[in-house]
Design a protein around this motif. Sequence first.
Motif, PDB file in Angstrom:
ATOM      1  N   CYS A 204       0.867  -1.171   0.000  1.00 29.18           N
ATOM      2  CA  CYS A 204       0.000   0.000   0.000  1.00 29.18           C
ATOM      3  C   CYS A 204       0.911   1.230   0.000  1.00 29.18           C
ATOM      4  O   CYS A 204       2.130   1.101   0.089  1.00 29.18           O
ATOM      5  CB  CYS A 204      -0.922   0.009   1.225  1.00 29.18           C
ATOM      6  N   ALA A 205       0.313   2.392  -0.140  1.00 28.10           N
ATOM      7  CA  ALA A 205       1.098   3.624  -0.028  1.00 28.10           C
ATOM      8  C   ALA A 205       0.765   4.268   1.311  1.00 28.10           C
ATOM      9  O   ALA A 205      -0.344   4.102   1.833  1.00 28.10           O
ATOM     10  CB  ALA A 205       0.760   4.574  -1.177  1.00 28.10           C
ATOM     11  N   ILE A 206       1.713   4.996   1.852  1.00 29.03           N
ATOM     12  CA  ILE A 206       1.469   5.731   3.096  1.00 29.03           C
ATOM     13  C   ILE A 206       1.968   7.164   2.940  1.00 29.03           C
ATOM     14  O   ILE A 206       2.844   7.444   2.122  1.00 29.03           O
ATOM     15  CB  ILE A 206       2.191   5.090   4.307  1.00 29.03           C
ATOM     16  N   SER A 207       1.381   8.054   3.727  1.00 30.29           N
ATOM     17  CA  SER A 207       1.989   9.372   3.903  1.00 30.29           C
ATOM     18  C   SER A 207       2.046   9.620   5.406  1.00 30.29           C
ATOM     19  O   SER A 207       1.172   9.175   6.149  1.00 30.29           O
ATOM     20  CB  SER A 207       1.179  10.457   3.186  1.00 30.29           C
ATOM     21  N   ALA A 208       3.104  10.282   5.836  1.00 28.81           N
ATOM     22  CA  ALA A 208       3.286  10.502   7.278  1.00 28.81           C
ATOM     23  C   ALA A 208       2.685  11.821   7.727  1.00 28.81           C
ATOM     24  O   ALA A 208       2.380  12.000   8.897  1.00 28.81           O
ATOM     25  CB  ALA A 208       4.772  10.453   7.631  1.00 28.81           C
ATOM     26  N   GLU A 209       2.505  12.765   6.805  1.00 30.09           N
ATOM     27  CA  GLU A 209       2.017  14.105   7.143  1.00 30.09           C
ATOM     28  C   GLU A 209       0.753  14.440   6.372  1.00 30.09           C
ATOM     29  O   GLU A 209       0.618  13.995   5.223  1.00 30.09           O
ATOM     30  CB  GLU A 209       3.083  15.154   6.781  1.00 30.09           C
ATOM     31  N   PRO A 210      -0.170  15.237   6.876  1.00 29.28           N
ATOM     32  CA  PRO A 210      -0.184  15.741   8.255  1.00 29.28           C
ATOM     33  C   PRO A 210      -0.644  14.666   9.246  1.00 29.28           C
ATOM     34  O   PRO A 210      -0.268  14.701  10.406  1.00 29.28           O
ATOM     35  CB  PRO A 210      -1.200  16.885   8.182  1.00 29.28           C
ATOM     36  N   VAL A 211      -1.449  13.730   8.768  1.00 23.90           N
ATOM     37  CA  VAL A 211      -1.876  12.607   9.604  1.00 23.90           C
ATOM     38  C   VAL A 211      -1.423  11.335   8.899  1.00 23.90           C
ATOM     39  O   VAL A 211      -1.647  11.212   7.683  1.00 23.90           O
ATOM     40  CB  VAL A 211      -3.423  12.589   9.725  1.00 23.90           C
ATOM     41  N   PRO A 212      -0.789  10.397   9.598  1.00 21.96           N
ATOM     42  CA  PRO A 212      -0.378   9.167   8.913  1.00 21.96           C
ATOM     43  C   PRO A 212      -1.582   8.508   8.234  1.00 21.96           C
ATOM     44  O   PRO A 212      -2.608   8.262   8.869  1.00 21.96           O
ATOM     45  CB  PRO A 212       0.171   8.294  10.053  1.00 21.96           C
ATOM     46  N   THR A 213      -1.458   8.295   6.940  1.00 20.57           N
ATOM     47  CA  THR A 213      -2.582   7.805   6.143  1.00 20.57           C
ATOM     48  C   THR A 213      -2.133   6.643   5.275  1.00 20.57           C
ATOM     49  O   THR A 213      -1.017   6.651   4.745  1.00 20.57           O
ATOM     50  CB  THR A 213      -3.121   8.943   5.248  1.00 20.57           C
ATOM     51  N   ALA A 214      -3.023   5.648   5.141  1.00 24.24           N
ATOM     52  CA  ALA A 214      -2.762   4.504   4.254  1.00 24.24           C
ATOM     53  C   ALA A 214      -3.637   4.640   3.019  1.00 24.24           C
ATOM     54  O   ALA A 214      -4.795   5.064   3.112  1.00 24.24           O
ATOM     55  CB  ALA A 214      -3.077   3.205   4.969  1.00 24.24           C
ATOM     56  N   TYR A 215      -3.081   4.294   1.868  1.00 21.90           N
ATOM     57  CA  TYR A 215      -3.807   4.373   0.598  1.00 21.90           C
ATOM     58  C   TYR A 215      -3.787   3.010  -0.090  1.00 21.90           C
ATOM     59  O   TYR A 215      -2.728   2.371  -0.171  1.00 21.90           O
ATOM     60  CB  TYR A 215      -3.150   5.393  -0.334  1.00 21.90           C
ATOM     61  N   SER A 216      -4.938   2.627  -0.602  1.00 19.71           N
ATOM     62  CA  SER A 216      -5.022   1.375  -1.351  1.00 19.71           C
ATOM     63  C   SER A 216      -4.441   1.577  -2.747  1.00 19.71           C
ATOM     64  O   SER A 216      -4.645   2.620  -3.380  1.00 19.71           O
ATOM     65  CB  SER A 216      -6.488   0.952  -1.462  1.00 19.71           C
ATOM     66  N   LEU A 217      -3.737   0.553  -3.217  1.00 16.35           N
ATOM     67  CA  LEU A 217      -3.226   0.572  -4.588  1.00 16.35           C
ATOM     68  C   LEU A 217      -3.960  -0.454  -5.453  1.00 16.35           C
ATOM     69  O   LEU A 217      -4.352  -0.162  -6.572  1.00 16.35           O
ATOM     70  CB  LEU A 217      -1.731   0.225  -4.596  1.00 16.35           C
ATOM     71  N   TYR A 218      -4.089  -1.645  -4.911  1.00 17.95           N
ATOM     72  CA  TYR A 218      -4.645  -2.750  -5.694  1.00 17.95           C
ATOM     73  C   TYR A 218      -5.834  -3.368  -4.958  1.00 17.95           C
ATOM     74  O   TYR A 218      -5.850  -3.417  -3.720  1.00 17.95           O
ATOM     75  CB  TYR A 218      -3.587  -3.838  -5.892  1.00 17.95           C
ATOM     76  N   CYS A 219      -6.785  -3.895  -5.749  1.00 17.00           N
ATOM     77  CA  CYS A 219      -7.929  -4.563  -5.122  1.00 17.00           C
ATOM     78  C   CYS A 219      -7.704  -6.068  -5.065  1.00 17.00           C
ATOM     79  O   CYS A 219      -8.639  -6.834  -4.882  1.00 17.00           O
ATOM     80  CB  CYS A 219      -9.215  -4.267  -5.887  1.00 17.00           C
ATOM     81  N   THR A 220      -6.464  -6.482  -5.230  1.00 15.98           N
ATOM     82  CA  THR A 220      -6.166  -7.915  -5.300  1.00 15.98           C
ATOM     83  C   THR A 220      -5.609  -8.436  -3.985  1.00 15.98           C
ATOM     84  O   THR A 220      -5.050  -7.690  -3.187  1.00 15.98           O
ATOM     85  CB  THR A 220      -5.116  -8.168  -6.386  1.00 15.98           C
ATOM     86  N   ALA A 221      -5.768  -9.736  -3.794  1.00 13.75           N
ATOM     87  CA  ALA A 221      -5.128 -10.418  -2.667  1.00 13.75           C
ATOM     88  C   ALA A 221      -4.580 -11.734  -3.186  1.00 13.75           C
ATOM     89  O   ALA A 221      -5.110 -12.308  -4.142  1.00 13.75           O
ATOM     90  CB  ALA A 221      -6.129 -10.661  -1.547  1.00 13.75           C
ATOM     91  N   LYS A 222      -3.502 -12.204  -2.546  1.00 10.77           N
ATOM     92  CA  LYS A 222      -2.903 -13.464  -2.975  1.00 10.77           C
ATOM     93  C   LYS A 222      -2.757 -14.357  -1.748  1.00 10.77           C
ATOM     94  O   LYS A 222      -2.315 -13.901  -0.697  1.00 10.77           O
ATOM     95  CB  LYS A 222      -1.514 -13.239  -3.577  1.00 10.77           C
ATOM     96  N   THR A 223      -3.141 -15.622  -1.904  1.00 16.14           N
ATOM     97  CA  THR A 223      -2.883 -16.576  -0.822  1.00 16.14           C
ATOM     98  C   THR A 223      -2.163 -17.775  -1.416  1.00 16.14           C
ATOM     99  O   THR A 223      -2.196 -17.989  -2.626  1.00 16.14           O
ATOM    100  CB  THR A 223      -4.178 -17.063  -0.154  1.00 16.14           C
ATOM    101  N   ILE A 224      -1.539 -18.550  -0.540  1.00 16.34           N
ATOM    102  CA  ILE A 224      -0.837 -19.720  -1.065  1.00 16.34           C
ATOM    103  C   ILE A 224      -1.862 -20.766  -1.480  1.00 16.34           C
ATOM    104  O   ILE A 224      -3.000 -20.763  -1.009  1.00 16.34           O
ATOM    105  CB  ILE A 224       0.165 -20.314  -0.050  1.00 16.34           C
ATOM    106  N   GLU A 225      -1.411 -21.627  -2.366  1.00 19.25           N
ATOM    107  CA  GLU A 225      -2.311 -22.623  -2.923  1.00 19.25           C
ATOM    108  C   GLU A 225      -2.951 -23.445  -1.790  1.00 19.25           C
ATOM    109  O   GLU A 225      -2.288 -23.870  -0.868  1.00 19.25           O
ATOM    110  CB  GLU A 225      -1.515 -23.553  -3.855  1.00 19.25           C
ATOM    111  N   GLY A 226      -4.237 -23.618  -1.849  1.00 19.26           N
ATOM    112  CA  GLY A 226      -4.907 -24.466  -0.873  1.00 19.26           C
ATOM    113  C   GLY A 226      -5.564 -23.697   0.256  1.00 19.26           C
ATOM    114  O   GLY A 226      -6.416 -24.230   0.957  1.00 19.26           O
ATOM    115  N   ASP A 227      -5.161 -22.427   0.469  1.00 19.95           N
ATOM    116  CA  ASP A 227      -5.784 -21.651   1.544  1.00 19.95           C
ATOM    117  C   ASP A 227      -7.289 -21.514   1.340  1.00 19.95           C
ATOM    118  O   ASP A 227      -8.049 -21.501   2.295  1.00 19.95           O
ATOM    119  CB  ASP A 227      -5.165 -20.244   1.626  1.00 19.95           C
ATOM    120  N   TRP A 228      -7.681 -21.422   0.086  1.00 19.90           N
ATOM    121  CA  TRP A 228      -9.115 -21.258  -0.182  1.00 19.90           C
ATOM    122  C   TRP A 228      -9.884 -22.513   0.209  1.00 19.90           C
ATOM    123  O   TRP A 228     -11.075 -22.450   0.471  1.00 19.90           O
ATOM    124  CB  TRP A 228      -9.357 -20.884  -1.637  1.00 19.90           C
TER     125      TRP A 228
END
Lengths: 352, 142
Positions: A204-228
Motif C-alpha cells: 500500500c502507499a502511506i503518507s506521514a504528514e499531516p496525519v499518517p494515512t494509508a492508501y489502497s493501490l490494488y484490489c487484489t489479494a494473494k494466498t498460497i495454494e490451498g488456503d481457499w
Amino acid sequence: MPIDKGREFAALLEAEAARAEAVAEGAIEGWFAIGGLTMRLRFLGSSLVPVIAPAFAHLEIAPRDHAHLTLECWDCAALGLELPSAPVPMAAFTARGELQGLGAGVHAAFEPWGRQLSLFDAARRRAFFCVGNGAEIRRWERAEPVRAILSWFMREYGRQLVHAAAVGNADGGVLLLGRSGAGKSNTALGVLKSSLAFAADDFCAISAEPVPTAYSLYCTAKTIEGDWKRHPFLKSLNPDLDMFGDKTIYYLAETVPEKLIAEFPIKALLLLRHGGNACHAVPASPNAALAAVAPDTARLLPGAGPEVLHKVGKMVRRLPCFDFFLGPDPKRIPDAIEALMTRLDAERLEPA
Amino acid sequence: MKRFRVNVPDVVFEAFDEEIVLVNLDTGNYYSVRDTGPEIWLALAKGEGLEQVTRMLQASYAGDPDAIHASVSSFADGLLEAKLLVADGESRDAPALAPVAEGDRPPFVAPTLEAYSDMQDLLLLDPIHDVDQAGWPVANQA
C-alpha cells in the motif's frame, strides 16, 4: 554539452508510444484516483488491459481535465514492434532491475519476465510501461502491476509504497506488518466478514504528514495454494486458481466492491506473530516495526533507498506499534483489531 | 589512524534513540546495532577515526581501556566484514580526551551488531545474468 541519458531515453519512449498508438489505431483510456492523486492510464492496444486494469478497478473514476500522471502501456509483441535497445550497459543494472546513470528526474527499471520496461519522467508527469511480450508476464505480477512506476509516482508527491497489508474503515485502520508467510493476506482477507474494509494485502502507499494515512493501490489479494480450501469463505470470492500450484489470486472489486476502502488514517502498526493462546496485542518498539517493514520494502522496490527508512521511520515514531499475536482462531482476529482501535481511541481521549 | 565511510548506496540506515537499523541492499542482510553500537556507528559514519572513537568511549565510560579498545576494534571489523562500512584512508592522530571522573561515568557495555539474513535468499534471486541482443538483462530460468 553533457548528454542526459534519462531525458534522451524518455524522449525515445515517447516516440515509441506514439508509434504504438498509430499501430493500435488509438488508445483505450481509464482514469484512477490513487493515493489522492489522479492517474490516467492509456493502453496502446488491448492486450495489456486485462493484465493491468483489473487490479485498479476499485479506484476507477470519471475522466478529469488534469492528471498527476499519464501512464502509457503497450505490448510490443502484440503490435509487431521491437523493444527499444537498453540505454545503459549491463553493469548499470542493479539486482532490483533499476537502470543507473540516467540522471535526475528520470527513473527506469527492467524486469526480465515478459521484458517489462518501466520509465517515470517526473518533470513531465509521464510514465511508460512497455513490454516485449505481455503473455510472458508472470501471473502473480498481474495482481500488483506497474509497482515500480507507482513507487516513483507516489514518492514524487510525498507518499511511500510499503510492504504491508492495510485494513480499516473511514475512521481509521491498521497496517499489518511482517515478512511473507506472516499472515498478512489471510488476516486482510479475514476482515471481509467483519465491519472493517480491505485496502491492501501486500503493498500500500502511506503518507506521514499531516496525519499518517494509508492508501489502497490494488484490489487484489494473494494466498498460497490451498488456503481457499482451508477457509471456505474464500471460495465465494471467485479465486483465480493456478493449475501449477502458484498463488491463488482474488480480484475483490469483482466480488466484494463494498468491502474495499481507498484510504484511511492509520491508528496503529501491527507486527503479525503466529501463536498465542488468544488473539492479542502487546506493545512493541517503533524500531521493531521499522525492521519489519523497511528492509522488504527497500528490496522489492527499484530505486528505493534511504528515503524508505526515513519515511517509514517518521511514521513508526508517530504511531503505536504492537506485536499482534494471531492466536488459534482466525475468526476472532477482526474483532481483536477493532477492539484495539477502540481502546486506542479511548486512550487518546483520556490520556493516562 | 583508520577512517571509514558508510558503504553507500548499498547501505541505508535509520537511527532511533537506542538502536540503529541498517540494511545492506547488496547482500540482502539487515542489522540491528545496539548498546554503545549506535554511538560508535554514528561517529565512524561521520568520518571520525577509529582511534578517536575509541578514546571518546574510554573517556565517557568506566571500564578497562584495553577491553574498550578491543571491543570497538572488533565491532568495526564486523561492520567492515558485513560491508556496512568501507575503509576511507587515514586521519590525523586523535587528540587525547580528558576523562570524566570515574564515578560519573556509566559502565561500558560492548556494542552489539545483530545480523538478520532472512531476506537474503529472496535477494539472491537476482535474475540478471546475461543480456539479450538489445542489451536488456535475460531472465534466469533456473
